[in-house]
Scaffold this active site. Structure first.
Site, PDB file in Angstrom:
ATOM      1  N   ASP A 156      10.970  -2.419 -12.434  1.00 25.41           N
ATOM      2  CA  ASP A 156      10.539  -1.102 -11.933  1.00 25.41           C
ATOM      3  C   ASP A 156      11.060  -0.731 -10.543  1.00 25.41           C
ATOM      4  O   ASP A 156      11.066  -1.567  -9.636  1.00 25.41           O
ATOM      5  CB  ASP A 156       9.012  -1.067 -11.787  1.00 25.41           C
ATOM      6  CG  ASP A 156       8.282  -1.616 -12.976  1.00 25.41           C
ATOM      7  OD1 ASP A 156       8.917  -1.963 -13.971  1.00 25.41           O
ATOM      8  OD2 ASP A 156       7.047  -1.704 -12.890  1.00 25.41           O
ATOM      9  N   GLU A 326       0.883   1.618 -17.545  1.00 30.72           N
ATOM     10  CA  GLU A 326       1.410   1.086 -16.287  1.00 30.72           C
ATOM     11  C   GLU A 326       2.009   2.222 -15.451  1.00 30.72           C
ATOM     12  O   GLU A 326       2.246   3.325 -15.953  1.00 30.72           O
ATOM     13  CB  GLU A 326       2.517   0.061 -16.575  1.00 30.72           C
ATOM     14  CG  GLU A 326       2.085  -1.056 -17.504  1.00 30.72           C
ATOM     15  CD  GLU A 326       3.172  -2.105 -17.763  1.00 30.72           C
ATOM     16  OE1 GLU A 326       2.868  -3.289 -17.659  1.00 30.72           O
ATOM     17  OE2 GLU A 326       4.318  -1.737 -18.068  1.00 30.72           O
TER      18      GLU A 326
HETATM   19  C1  FRU Z   1       5.997  -2.414 -15.552  1.00 29.00           C
HETATM   20  C2  FRU Z   1       5.308  -3.626 -14.963  1.00 29.00           C
HETATM   21  C3  FRU Z   1       4.249  -3.198 -13.970  1.00 29.00           C
HETATM   22  C4  FRU Z   1       4.132  -4.387 -13.075  1.00 29.00           C
HETATM   23  C5  FRU Z   1       5.549  -4.867 -13.010  1.00 29.00           C
HETATM   24  C6  FRU Z   1       5.695  -6.353 -12.874  1.00 29.00           C
HETATM   25  O1  FRU Z   1       7.269  -2.650 -16.009  1.00 29.00           O
HETATM   26  O2  FRU Z   1       4.766  -4.410 -15.974  1.00 29.00           O
HETATM   27  O3  FRU Z   1       3.039  -2.807 -14.561  1.00 29.00           O
HETATM   28  O4  FRU Z   1       3.626  -4.065 -11.825  1.00 29.00           O
HETATM   29  O5  FRU Z   1       6.185  -4.441 -14.203  1.00 29.00           O
HETATM   30  O6  FRU Z   1       7.001  -6.716 -12.645  1.00 29.00           O
END
Ligand code: FRU
Length: 615
Positions: A156, A326
Site C-alpha cells: 500500500d 481495509e
Molecule cells: C492492505 C493491508 C492493510 C495493512 C497493510 C499491511 O493491503 O492489508 O490493511 O495495513 O496491507 O501491509
C-alpha cells in the site's frame, strides 16, 4: 612440557564431550559465524562497513534475526536466509551502529538433525560487508514512469502529503526481501508525480509492532503541539493485536519521531489503516479506521490528533462485504464541476473484488463531521460502486493538502492473489499512475467517481509517433506500429464512434503472438480487457483474466487513453469515467495496435506518443 600439552588437549577434548562448545566456521572477512545449536547461530560483525549484505533464498522460510548492538536488542527482522542457493542479497544498514559491536542472533526455522547439517546452509558463507549496495535495475519488467521501490517488496501507499512543491509518498515495504514481511514505511518524493526520488526508510518497526498503513496531515494549526510545520502521521502498529500509533516529522517528512504516549487508539478487535483529515465545518480532525473483519469503517474525531473519540460506524451489510475492509479514505468533491458537493468514502477490500482478489469500492453520500450517510439508488438501496475495473488497483488513498483543491490518488498496482508471485524479484510491485478525482452524474441518476490521469502525466510525452484523423473500421484490422524505444513504453489515445451497436476490437500484440485484446461493445456499453494470452500468465492461476468495465455515461464517442509501461496497461475511458488497470508480462514488448470492427465504426484522432523515461 610435551606431556602437559598433550594432557591439556586430552582435558579439552573431555570437556568438549561433556559441554560441547560453539562451532565456529570459516567465514567471509569481518563476519564471524558461530553455531550454537541446530537452529541457532551467532553472526558477529567486525569493522565499520556501511552494510551487511544478507543472502536470501526466496523459497526458504524466514529466519528470525535479533540485531544486538553492544549486547542490547536493537531490532528483530525476518529474512529468508539462503539454504541451498543464494537468489540475491539484501542490505542491513549499519550506519547508525558505527563504533558499536553488532551481533546477529539468528534463529532458523528449519528442522536440522545436527549442527553439522545446519552449518552447511548456503547463507553462512555468503554474508558480506560492503560500503555499497548495488541497486542498478536488473529487472526487465520494472516500469519506467510508475513509482517502484529501489529494491524489496512494496504494497500500500501510505501517509501521502504535498508540501512546499513536493509530493511525498510513503509505502508499505519489506527492506529485507521481495515478499511481504517486516512492514516498514519506505519513502519517496517527487516534484511532478512521475519522476521519483528514493529516501531512507521513514518509520521502522518497534516494540509495539511492525508499521502498517496509515496517513499523514500537515498540522498547520499546531493542534498537536509539535509546531505549525509538523507533519503528523498515524499508522497501525501490528503485532499480536493492531493498535494505532502516531509519529511526527519536523523536517518535512524526511525523519519521524514516534509519540511516547503510543498507542493513541486501541480496540478489542482487528482495526487498521487510520486515515485522517481536517473537517473545516466542525473545526476538528476526523479519522476513519477500517474495522477489517466487521466490514465497517469507524469514524473518530479529535481536537489534537492524540485524543480520539469514536463517533459512528459505517458500512455493516452495505456494498461488497467479502474479505476484509481495509485502507479507508473520505473526502469531498464537486459534482459535474458545479458548486454541488458530495462526500466519497473509499473502502478497499480483499478478497471480494469484481474479478477476484483485491479491489477498491466507494460510496457517495454526505458527511456531517460525525456520520457518513450514503446516497441510495432508485430502488432505495446503497449501490456497490468500483473505482477501477482492472485486477491491479488496490489500497488507493489520496494525498493530504494537494494544491488547488485537487484530490490526487495513488494505488498499489497489484493484487493480493499473486503479488508475491509476479515474475520480478529485485523489487515487487509498482504504484498506479497518479489520478485526479472528480464526480459525474450518469443517466441512471447516480453520482460516480471519475479517475483521470493527473495533468503532470502529460509532461512525459516524448515524440509523437503517430497522428491520424478519421478512419473507418471494418473486419480487416488496421495496424499501427508502436514505438520501439524504451521497450515500447507509450501513451495511445483515440476516439471510437461505434454505430448500430457494433463492436470494436483493439489488440496490442508482439511478434511472439502474445496479445492483449480489448473489446468495446457499444450495444452492451462495456469495455473488456483480455490478458489470458498476454505473455507470462501461468505463475498464478488467478492471473489470466478478462476484466470488464461498464461505460456508465455512454456518449457518441468513447474516448480512450491508454498507458503502457513494460508490465502495466492502464486504460482510461471518457476522461476517467471508466478505468481499468491491469498488469501484463509479455516476453517482448507489444509492437502493434490493431483495430477492427464487426459493424459500422470509426476511429478518430489517434495519437501515439513515445514516453520519455524518468529523468
Ligand atoms: C492492505 C493491508 C492493510 C495493512 C497493510 C499491511 O493491503 O492489508 O490493511 O495495513 O496491507 O501491509
Amino acid at each position: 612440557m610435551k606431556r602437559n600439552i598433550l594432557k591439556g588437549i586430552a582435558f579439552a577434548a573431555a570437556v568438549a564431550a561433556v559441554f560441547p562448545t560453539a562451532t565456529a566456521q570459516t567465514s567471509p572477512s569481518g563476519v564471524k559465524v558461530e553455531h550454537l545449536g541446530v537452529n541457532n547461530t551467532l553472526v558477529r560483525l567486525e569493522g565499520d562497513a556501511r552494510y551487511l549484505l544478507m543472502p536470501v533464498q526466496e523459497s526458504n522460510d524466514d529466519a528470525k534475526i535479533n540485531v544486538l548492538v553492544d549486547g542490547k536488542l536493537d531490532k528483530t527482522i525476518y529474512v529468508k536466509l539462503a539454504k541451498s542457493k543464494v537468489d540475491y542479497q539484501v542490505p542491513l544498514d549499519l550506519e547508525k551502529y558505527k563504533g558499536h559491536k553488532v551481533v546477529l542472533n539468528v534463529v532458523t526455522s528449519q528442522d536440522r538433525s545436527s549442527v553439522r547439517e545446519a552449518s552447511n546452509d548456503a547463507c553462512w558463507n555468503n554474508f558480506s560487508l560492503s560500503d555499497t549496495f548495488d541497486t542498478a535495475n536488473r529487472e526487465k519488467y520494472r516500469p519506467v514512469f510508475h513509482h517502484t521501490p529501489l529494491y524489496g517488496w512494496m504494497n500500500d501507499p501510505n501517509g501521502m502529503f504535498y508540501k512546499d512543491g513536493v509530493w511525498h509518498l510513503y509505502y508499505q515495504t519489506n527492506p529485507y526481501g521481495s515478499k511481504w514481511q517486516n512492514m516498514t514505511w519506505g519513502h519517496s518524493s517527487s516534484k511532478d508525480l512521475v519522476n521519483w526520488e528514493h529516501h531512507p526508510l521513514a518509520i521502522e518497526p518497534d516494540g509495539l509492532g511492525t508499521i502498517f498503513s496509515g496517513s499523514s496531515v500537515l498540522d498547520t494549526r499546531n493542534t498537536a503541539g509539535f509546531g505549525p510545520d509538523a507533519v503528523v502521521s498515524l499508522y497501525t502498529s501490528a503485532a499480536e493485536s493492531q493498535i494505532q500509533s502516531m509519529a511526527h516529522s519536523k523536517d518535512g517528512g524526511m525523519t519521524f519521531e514516534k509519540y511516547p504516549g503510543n498507542p493513541v487508539i486501541t480496540l478489542g478487535s482487528e482495526a487498521r489503516d487510520p486515515n485522517m483529515f481536517w473537517h473545516e465545518a466542525t473545526g476538528q480532525w476526523v479519522l476513519l479506521l477500517a474495522h477489517a473483519l466487521e466490514h465497517e469503517m469507524l469514524v473518530y474525531t479529535s481536537p489534537d490528533l492524540k485524543d480520539w473519540t469514536l463517533r459512528s460506524s459505517f458500512g455493516k451489510g452495505l456494498g461488497a462485504q467479502d474479505g476484509v475492509w481495509e485502507c479507508p479514505d473520505l473526502f469531498e468533491l464537486a459534482v459535474d464541476g458545479s458548486d454541488k458537493k458530495k462526500w466519497v468514502l473509499l473502502c478497499n477490500l480483499n478478497p471480494g473484488g469484481p474479478f477476484g482478489g483485491s479491489a477498491t469500492q466507494y460510496f457517495v453520500g454526505d458527511f456531517d463531521g460525525k456520520t457518513f450517510t450514503p446516497d441510495l439508488d432508485a430502488e432505495g438501496k446503497v449501490p456497490t460502486k468500483w473505482m477501477d475495473f482492472g485486477k491491479d488497483h488496490y489500497a488507493t488513498v489520496s494525498f493530504s493538502d494537494a494544491p488547488q483543491g485537487r484530490r490526487t490518488v495513488l494505488g498499489w498496482m497489484s493484487n493480493w492473489q499473486y503479488a508475491a508471485e509476479v515474475p520480478t524479484q529485485q523489487y515487487r510491485s509498482a504504484n498506479t499512475l497518479p489520478r485526479d478525482l472528480g464526480l459525474f452524474t450518469a443517466p441512471d441518476g447516480q453520482i460516480y467517481l471519475a479517475s483521470a490521469p493527473s495533468p503532470e502525466v502529460d509532461s512525459m510525452r516524448g515524440q509523437l509517433m503517430k497522428k491520424s484523423g478519421k478512419a473507418s473500421l471494418s473486419s480487416k484490422p488496421r495496424n499501427f506500429q508502436l514505438p520501439a524505444a524504451n521497450d515500447g513504453i507509450c501513451e495511445i489515445s483515440f476516439d471510437l464512434a461505434a454505430r448500430n451497436g457494433s463492436t470494436v476490437t483493439m489488440t496490442l500484440a508482439n511478434t511472439k503472438g502474445e496479445k492483449v485484446v480489448m473489446t468495446y461493445d457499444s450495444k452492451a456499453n462495456i469495455l473488456s480487457f483480455d490478458r489470458t494470452e498476454s505473455g507470462l500468465v501461468d505463475f498464478s492461476q488467478d492471473f489470466p483474466a478478462v476484466t470488464v468495465a461498464p461505460v456508465l455515461d455512454p456518449k457518441e464517442k468513447l474516448s480512450v487513453r491508454m498507458f503502457v509501461d513494460r508490465s502495466s496497461i492502464e486504460v482510461f475511458g471518457n476522461g476517467g469515467e471508466l478505468v481499468m488497470t491491469n498488469l501484463v508480462f509479455p516476453n517482448e514488448p507489444y509492437s502493434t495496435l490493431s483495430v477492427s470492427s464487426n459493424g459500422k465504426a470509426d476511429i478518430t484522432d489517434l495519437r501515439i506518443w513515445s514516453l520519455a523515461p524518468a529523468k
